[in-house]
Write a protein that holds these residues in place. Structure first.
Motif, PDB file in Angstrom:
ATOM      1  N   THR A  31       0.841  -1.193   0.000  1.00  0.00           N
ATOM      2  CA  THR A  31       0.000   0.000   0.000  1.00  0.00           C
ATOM      3  C   THR A  31       0.876   1.244   0.000  1.00  0.00           C
ATOM      4  N   THR A  89      -2.438  -1.003  -3.541  1.00  0.00           N
ATOM      5  CA  THR A  89      -3.511  -0.086  -3.138  1.00  0.00           C
ATOM      6  C   THR A  89      -2.894   1.266  -2.830  1.00  0.00           C
ATOM      7  N   PHE A  96      -3.530   4.960  -1.200  1.00  0.00           N
ATOM      8  CA  PHE A  96      -4.354   5.815  -0.342  1.00  0.00           C
ATOM      9  C   PHE A  96      -3.988   7.265  -0.645  1.00  0.00           C
ATOM     10  N   GLN A 119      -6.050  -0.552  -6.686  1.00  0.00           N
ATOM     11  CA  GLN A 119      -7.134  -0.094  -5.825  1.00  0.00           C
ATOM     12  C   GLN A 119      -6.813   1.312  -5.328  1.00  0.00           C
ATOM     13  N   GLU A 125      -7.989   4.293  -2.627  1.00  0.00           N
ATOM     14  CA  GLU A 125      -8.780   4.556  -1.429  1.00  0.00           C
ATOM     15  C   GLU A 125      -8.381   5.903  -0.821  1.00  0.00           C
ATOM     16  N   HIS A 154     -13.747  10.975  -0.239  1.00  0.00           N
ATOM     17  CA  HIS A 154     -13.190   9.789  -0.889  1.00  0.00           C
ATOM     18  C   HIS A 154     -13.081  10.046  -2.387  1.00  0.00           C
ATOM     19  N   ARG A 182     -13.402   8.052  -4.726  1.00  0.00           N
ATOM     20  CA  ARG A 182     -14.397   7.265  -5.463  1.00  0.00           C
ATOM     21  C   ARG A 182     -15.777   7.408  -4.834  1.00  0.00           C
ATOM     22  N   LEU A 231     -15.867   1.381   0.936  1.00  0.00           N
ATOM     23  CA  LEU A 231     -14.833   2.393   0.736  1.00  0.00           C
ATOM     24  C   LEU A 231     -13.940   2.427   1.973  1.00  0.00           C
ATOM     25  N   LEU A 232     -12.635   2.427   1.756  1.00  0.00           N
ATOM     26  CA  LEU A 232     -11.679   2.369   2.848  1.00  0.00           C
ATOM     27  C   LEU A 232     -11.136   3.761   3.172  1.00  0.00           C
ATOM     28  N   TYR A 233     -10.779   3.948   4.440  1.00  0.00           N
ATOM     29  CA  TYR A 233     -10.160   5.174   4.932  1.00  0.00           C
ATOM     30  C   TYR A 233      -8.967   4.799   5.791  1.00  0.00           C
ATOM     31  N   ARG A 288     -17.715   3.946   6.112  1.00  0.00           N
ATOM     32  CA  ARG A 288     -16.344   3.642   5.704  1.00  0.00           C
ATOM     33  C   ARG A 288     -15.782   2.533   6.586  1.00  0.00           C
TER      34      ARG A 288
END
Length: 216
Positions: A24, A48, A50, A72, A74, A98, A100, A107-109, A129
């Motif tokens: 990530t 991923t 962020f 991905q 996020e 976010h 997206r 949805l991730l945070y 989230r």
């Protein structure tokens, strides 16, 4: 401290019998992003990212490149500020943003610094989230060289690990290359968090995380 160290209620590593590891990247997109994407493509690996609102506003074309990629994307927040330095309404806005937003699916945070306030978990739940943490740090913000960082990071990685890297430091592309080569040698595949998949951190796993951070 316990919010980040223990991570109770958040999402952490994946199944330990997996052949996957999630890489990530925080803080992007940045001018370094295309180089990271090229390295990932060379190794047929996924990751991923962020991203933060200021970085997305500064580099909209790179955000679109990420969104169009197989990786991905996020949220890392509207501001790159520790949760304890935000007012309750600022943290609500922080969690609600976010890249997206409006799309279906979870949805991730990832809170900046992994920091929690007393309101982080309930606000995240109200916003729909899920908090996504990590269990291995690549430490690419330090002055160590890439081979040293790669050796230290690979020594801590286990099947199902979530590795924290950063989109921006000059050392990260070389570190990423060495990590991908090391993972391949161990029969592990770099994947997105969705492909891992992440598992919720419960009491026992949280205590292990605290021990690893402060005692082990």
């Amino acid at each position: 401290m316990l919010g980040r160290a223990a991570g109770w209620g958040a999402l952490g590593g994946g199944p330990q019998d997996s052949d996957r590891v999630a890489l990530t990247f925080d803080d992007g997109p940045s001018p370094r992003t295309p180089e990271l994407l090229e390295i990932l493509a060379q190794h047929t690996a996924r990751a991923t990212f962020f991203v933060t609102a200021p970085a997305c506003e500064a580099h909209p074309e790179l955000l679109q490149k990420l969104l169009d990629s197989p990786h991905q994307v996020e949220a890392h927040g509207r501001w790159h500020r520790h949760a304890m330095l935000l007012t309750p309404w600022q943290e609500w806005a922080q969690i609600g943003w976010h890249p997206r937003a409006g799309q279906t699916g979870p949805l991730l945070y990832r809170p900046p610094y992994g920091g929690h306030s007393p309101l982080t978990l309930p606000l995240t739940w109200l916003a729909g989230r899920q908090i996504a943490l990590w269990d291995v740090e690549g430490r690419d913000w330090t002055d160590a060289d890439a081979p040293t960082l790669a050796q230290q990071t690979l020594a801590r990685i286990r099947p199902g690990s979530v590795v924290l890297l950063h989109d921006g430091p000059a050392v990260t592309p070389e570190l990423l290359t060495l990590l991908l080569e090391g993972l391949k040698a161990r029969g592990l595949q770099a994947s997105t968090l969705a492909e891992l998949p992440m598992q919720r951190i419960r009491l026992r796993q949280g205590l292990k995380r605290v021990w690893a951070s402060y005692g082990g």
